[in-house]
Design a protein around this motif. Structure first.
Motif, PDB file in Angstrom:
ATOM      1  N   SER A   2       4.153  -1.763   2.773  1.00 37.19           N
ATOM      2  CA  SER A   2       4.321  -1.105   1.550  1.00 37.19           C
ATOM      3  C   SER A   2       3.225  -1.071   0.758  1.00 37.19           C
ATOM      4  O   SER A   2       2.398  -0.103  -0.089  1.00 37.19           O
ATOM      5  CB  SER A   2       5.732  -1.618   0.691  1.00 37.19           C
ATOM      6  OG  SER A   2       5.368  -2.917   0.507  1.00 37.19           O
ATOM      7  N   GLY A   3       2.270  -2.135   0.826  1.00 39.00           N
ATOM      8  CA  GLY A   3       0.977  -2.419   0.086  1.00 39.00           C
ATOM      9  C   GLY A   3      -0.021  -1.363   0.599  1.00 39.00           C
ATOM     10  O   GLY A   3      -0.553  -0.890  -0.363  1.00 39.00           O
ATOM     11  N   VAL A   4      -0.249  -1.326   1.779  1.00 38.07           N
ATOM     12  CA  VAL A   4      -1.112  -0.416   2.226  1.00 38.07           C
ATOM     13  C   VAL A   4      -0.950   1.040   1.819  1.00 38.07           C
ATOM     14  O   VAL A   4      -1.454   1.656   1.425  1.00 38.07           O
ATOM     15  CB  VAL A   4      -1.408  -0.360   3.960  1.00 38.07           C
ATOM     16  CG1 VAL A   4      -2.333   0.599   4.437  1.00 38.07           C
ATOM     17  CG2 VAL A   4      -1.893  -1.870   4.265  1.00 38.07           C
ATOM     18  N   SER A  62       0.982   2.145  -0.622  1.00 43.83           N
ATOM     19  CA  SER A  62       0.884   2.473  -2.153  1.00 43.83           C
ATOM     20  C   SER A  62      -0.621   2.577  -2.206  1.00 43.83           C
ATOM     21  O   SER A  62      -0.868   3.394  -3.274  1.00 43.83           O
ATOM     22  CB  SER A  62       1.460   1.368  -2.787  1.00 43.83           C
ATOM     23  OG  SER A  62       2.851   0.994  -2.561  1.00 43.83           O
ATOM     24  N   LYS A  63      -1.403   1.842  -1.611  1.00 44.74           N
ATOM     25  CA  LYS A  63      -2.705   2.118  -2.046  1.00 44.74           C
ATOM     26  C   LYS A  63      -3.106   3.297  -1.335  1.00 44.74           C
ATOM     27  O   LYS A  63      -4.153   3.953  -2.062  1.00 44.74           O
ATOM     28  CB  LYS A  63      -3.594   0.907  -0.983  1.00 44.74           C
ATOM     29  CG  LYS A  63      -5.036   0.606  -1.465  1.00 44.74           C
ATOM     30  CD  LYS A  63      -5.404  -0.580  -1.270  1.00 44.74           C
ATOM     31  CE  LYS A  63      -6.892  -0.850  -1.777  1.00 44.74           C
ATOM     32  NZ  LYS A  63      -7.461  -2.057  -0.855  1.00 44.74           N
ATOM     33  N   ARG A  72      -1.515   6.223  -0.766  1.00 45.65           N
ATOM     34  CA  ARG A  72      -0.885   7.471  -1.265  1.00 45.65           C
ATOM     35  C   ARG A  72      -1.405   8.308  -2.367  1.00 45.65           C
ATOM     36  O   ARG A  72      -1.427   9.387  -2.329  1.00 45.65           O
ATOM     37  CB  ARG A  72       0.530   7.056  -1.649  1.00 45.65           C
ATOM     38  CG  ARG A  72       1.521   7.875  -1.984  1.00 45.65           C
ATOM     39  CD  ARG A  72       3.048   7.182  -2.359  1.00 45.65           C
ATOM     40  NE  ARG A  72       3.933   8.322  -2.636  1.00 45.65           N
ATOM     41  CZ  ARG A  72       3.935   8.445  -3.985  1.00 45.65           C
ATOM     42  NH1 ARG A  72       3.225   7.966  -5.014  1.00 45.65           N
ATOM     43  NH2 ARG A  72       4.743   9.696  -4.335  1.00 45.65           N
ATOM     44  N   PRO A  73      -2.246   7.427  -3.427  1.00 45.34           N
ATOM     45  CA  PRO A  73      -2.851   8.466  -4.506  1.00 45.34           C
ATOM     46  C   PRO A  73      -3.988   9.189  -3.887  1.00 45.34           C
ATOM     47  O   PRO A  73      -4.403  10.161  -4.597  1.00 45.34           O
ATOM     48  CB  PRO A  73      -3.269   7.429  -5.571  1.00 45.34           C
ATOM     49  CG  PRO A  73      -2.879   6.144  -5.068  1.00 45.34           C
ATOM     50  CD  PRO A  73      -2.067   6.287  -3.834  1.00 45.34           C
ATOM     51  N   GLN A  87       7.708   3.808   7.621  1.00 43.30           N
ATOM     52  CA  GLN A  87       7.579   3.401   5.993  1.00 43.30           C
ATOM     53  C   GLN A  87       6.607   4.610   5.378  1.00 43.30           C
ATOM     54  O   GLN A  87       6.714   4.675   4.024  1.00 43.30           O
ATOM     55  CB  GLN A  87       6.890   2.049   5.901  1.00 43.30           C
ATOM     56  CG  GLN A  87       8.065   1.133   6.406  1.00 43.30           C
ATOM     57  CD  GLN A  87       7.390  -0.179   6.492  1.00 43.30           C
ATOM     58  OE1 GLN A  87       6.568  -0.760   5.534  1.00 43.30           O
ATOM     59  NE2 GLN A  87       7.907  -1.082   7.142  1.00 43.30           N
ATOM     60  N   ALA A 133       9.095   7.165   4.198  1.00 45.89           N
ATOM     61  CA  ALA A 133      10.014   6.478   3.284  1.00 45.89           C
ATOM     62  C   ALA A 133       9.281   6.490   1.754  1.00 45.89           C
ATOM     63  O   ALA A 133      10.060   6.680   0.637  1.00 45.89           O
ATOM     64  CB  ALA A 133      10.338   5.299   3.379  1.00 45.89           C
ATOM     65  N   ALA A 134       8.006   6.268   1.902  1.00 43.97           N
ATOM     66  CA  ALA A 134       7.288   6.283   0.689  1.00 43.97           C
ATOM     67  C   ALA A 134       6.895   7.662  -0.093  1.00 43.97           C
ATOM     68  O   ALA A 134       6.116   8.025  -0.810  1.00 43.97           O
ATOM     69  CB  ALA A 134       6.006   5.446   0.597  1.00 43.97           C
ATOM     70  N   GLY A 135       7.254   8.764   0.751  1.00 44.53           N
ATOM     71  CA  GLY A 135       7.059  10.341   0.346  1.00 44.53           C
ATOM     72  C   GLY A 135       5.808  10.894   0.989  1.00 44.53           C
ATOM     73  O   GLY A 135       5.182  11.542   0.485  1.00 44.53           O
TER      74      GLY A 135
END
Lengths: 410, 309
Positions: free
Chosen positions: A235-237, A239-240, A242-243, A264, A267-269
């Motif tokens: 999830s850390g990578v 989220s990094k 994603r933007p 994942q 799952a994070a879109g």
């Protein structure tokens, strides 16, 4: 009291040591149907060593390799390929760990009957195995190592061969990474690519080769991140990156990380395809979370589409192995046959001794074989001259070949 | 940018509450018998496999398809297996060494850890590699509408809520019940507790059982969150949990939870904002640990070490 305790402890230690040795002797009995063959085996047994992960996360690949090598050895015994000798496969489990692979190599190298070693799967394990075998002039042929430094040294600009007894039948990441980039940028039209790797010899090398070629072709590498090979939560990578809105993710590494990573991401879109190298091209990738439309490159053409591989596949299914031959089956079969053919030439009607090793090395270097994966021959570094690669994509829950081609540098 | 920051906070809270749940077991066992139970990570792993076995082998399909039936049953199944293994471990590995030098049970713990990993690897079908674990909760992701959106999976929310509720419940149990009082007494002075009519052996078994149950719940929730499990998962998360327990002050319940959350947040935010990126996120956890131990060796909530006569 004290003495008694020492005795008990020593006994326990001894028992443990015995149990360990018993476990690690893993000599595969060749034969079955073929054991009754009428070959002359009066000169004894020659051992074909084999090193790959037979347990742990990558065992799906390693077991397919072991069975394929076993098949080649059985066939050679049946056909009396090496006059006067019986061949035996000795498979060692390296657990995909460089240090354990080194122990396996030392063990094999100490046996004077070991003529050559097939393996390893991972480039990182080959880095410790190749020098150990090299010291004893034992030929190593890898069906799966793809890191360029194994054959060309650390500096590609002035290549020099570090391991003169090391060969491989798989093309390198210097070819595979760029091949993937050509497809992803030019054909799939992805221009914002996030690159992630696992920091191992194979993954980092592949990701670097990919990123360089992708940038050359006008794509933007929006992020270059690393994950641990034993990580499970990405999830850390994610989220990094994603933007940064990537339209594809390239992963240098293997399926135990790539599968969950792909799942994942979604799952994070971040519903973009994940692409990887031959390390993720395995059915397990999908069961661990790989999605439809994910891409992978692999060395060689798909075995089930090559006419030359048909004989191999038929023989493999006839032999009734428990595990599928997997990504490297055909290549392992070829690697083993290269060694056996070299042995036939080198031993001839004589006997195998330490002086035969030079002749064997020359014979392998001069290989010209029509194998299951295509033509096999080696250049001056020990790399295969066959630079055919294939793009695969996940369709209906498994990797289906999209296109094959010879790599063209540009 | 704000949404990235908040996403990393969310990631950190999920990981942190998982670690907190495991760390509770570490800290309780240490509090009672001053043993660092390195095999506790494996109890967590065994719980995940136990939960999966309950789901695969014991549950009829019509129950398995409805998460509100399946989830509680799998949680109970997983933590039951964990409790059994934890209690057996205490009985056969640690109790015989109760009065041995402190190094002996520590090394035994490492041995138990390897033994449990290998046992699962050999006896659980397919456990030589990672195996898929189904999502037992509401499928999907809630995208909190801040900035570009902050995605958090429903299973992640479940993990946070369950672990905070359990940690709170545990603290109340230890502070408010007779059993809890007996646990505190045993931890302060086992011999005097025995004089007051507390059976220390029973209390120690109870401690292992509670720690095991929490680890089992953590194992099942972890599997459900990440959708695959492997035999290494206990080792890595166990090390983090141990670090969390030390960070919070080993032996302290509240400290374990805070320590877990700090580790989760440091890993997530460190990977995002500190130099080196995600490749170094583990490094920052241990940098924080070292800094805390230099200035406050007993951890956030720990008591200064009593010197026993």
């Amino acid at each position: 009291m004290d003495r008694k305790r020492t005795v008990v402890a020593t006994a326990a230690l001894l028992a443990g040591a015995l149990a360990l040795t018993a476990c690690s002797t893993n000599r595969t009995e060749t034969g079955g149907a073929s054991s009754g063959s009428s070959c002359d085996t009066s000169k004894g047994t020659l051992v074909v060593g084999f090193v790959a992960p037979l347990s742990g996360g990558l065992s799906a690949l390693g077991l397919g390799m072991k069975n394929s090598a076993d098949l080649a050895v059985n066939q050679a015994n049946q056909a009396c390929k090496v006059p006067g000798y019986k061949l035996a496969l000795q498979a060692e489990d390296d657990q995909a760990t460089a240090q354990i692979a080194g122990q396996a190599a030392t063990k094999l190298a100490s046996d004077p009957n070991v003529v050559g070693v097939i393996g390893t799967l991972n480039s990182s394990t080959a880095q410790s195995v190749a020098p150990i075998l090299g010291q004893k002039k034992i030929v190593e042929i890898s069906p799966a190592n793809t890191n360029p430094s194994l054959t060309q040294g650390d500096n590609p600009a002035s290549a020099s061969r570090p391991n003169p007894t090391y060969f491989r039948v798989a093309t390198t990441d210097a070819v595979q990474g760029p091949f993937a980039a050509q497809y992803l940028v030019d054909k799939a039209g992805k221009k914002n690519i996030a690159v992630i790797d696992d920091g191992k010899t194979y993954g980092a090398g592949l990701a670097a080769a990919f990123a360089a070629e992708a940038q050359k072709r006008g794509a933007k590498v929006v992020a270059q991140e690393k994950v641990g090979e034993k990580d499970t939560d990405f999830s850390g990578v994610i989220s990094k990156i994603r933007p940064l809105n990537p339209d594809a993710v390239y992963y240098g590494g293997e399926y135990p990380v790539a599968g969950p990573l792909s799942k994942q991401l979604a799952a994070a879109g971040l519903n973009v395809p994940l692409m990887g190298g031959d390390g993720i091209q395995d059915e397990t990738y999908v069961s661990l979370g790989g999605r439809e439309g994910d891409l992978a490159t692999s060395v060689g053409a798909p075995a089930d589409q090559l006419p030359s591989a048909k004989a191999f596949i038929d023989a493999y299914s006839a032999a009734g192995y428990k595990e599928p031959y997997s990504t490297y089956g055909a290549l392992t079969y070829d690697a083993t046959n290269v060694l056996i053919q070299g042995l036939t030439t080198a031993v001839g009607s004589g006997t195998f001794s330490n002086t035969t090793r030079d002749a064997l090395l020359t014979a392998v270097q001069d290989t010209n074989l029509d194998g299951a994966s295509g033509k096999v021959s080696f250049d001056q570094y020990g790399d295969t001259t066959n630079k055919v690669l294939t793009i695969y994509s996940v369709q209906g829950g498994k990797f289906a070949p999209v296109e094959s081609g010879e790599f063209q540098a540009s | 940018m704000l949404s990235t920051f908040l996403s990393q906070i969310a990631n950190g809270l999920v990981l942190g509450s998982l670690i907190a749940l495991i760390a509770l077991g570490y800290t309780m066992v240490y509090g009672i018998i001053t043993l660092i139970n390195f095999a506790h990570g494996e109890i967590f792993m065994v719980g995940a496999y136990g939960g999966l076995a309950t789901l695969t082998y014991l549950m009829p399909t019509f129950i398995a398809q409805r998460w509100y039936y399946a989830l509680p049953i799998v949680l109970v199944g997983g933590s039951l297996i964990s409790v059994l293994v934890a209690v057996a471990m205490e009985r056969f590995a640690y109790r015989p060494l109760r009065n041995a030098p402190r190094l002996a049970p520590l090394i035994t713990a490492l041995g138990v850890s390897v033994a449990l990993q290998e046992a699962v690897r050999v006896f659980y079908p397919g456990a030589t590699a990672a195996i898929p674990f189904p999502n037992l909760f509401v499928e999907g992701t809630w995208i909190i509408p801040i900035g570009d959106g902050v995605p958090i999976r429903y299973t992640g929310i479940l993990l946070i809520v369950v672990s905070l509720v359990l940690a709170f419940g545990l603290e109340r149990f230890i502070e408010r019940t007779r059993m809890g009082r007996a646990m505190r007494a045993t931890s302060q002075d086992r011999d005097v507790a025995r004089l007051m009519g507390v059976d220390p052996d029973r209390i120690i078994v109870l401690t292992f059982a509670i720690g095991g149950a929490l680890a089992g719940v953590a194992g099942v929730l972890y599997g459900s969150y990440l959708n695959n499990i492997n035999i290494d998962m206990g080792f890595q998360n166990g090390i983090f949990a141990f670090t969390a327990a030390v960070l919070g002050g080993i032996g302290n319940i509240r400290g374990a939870v805070i320590g877990g959350l700090v580790i989760g947040l440091v890993k997530a935010l460190g990977g995002q904002y500190l130099p080196g990126g995600t490749a170094y996120d583990y490094v920052w956890i241990f940098v924080v640990l070292i800094i805390v131990l230099v200035f406050r060796p007993q951890g956030f909530f720990g008591e200064t070490e009593r010197v026993r006569a």
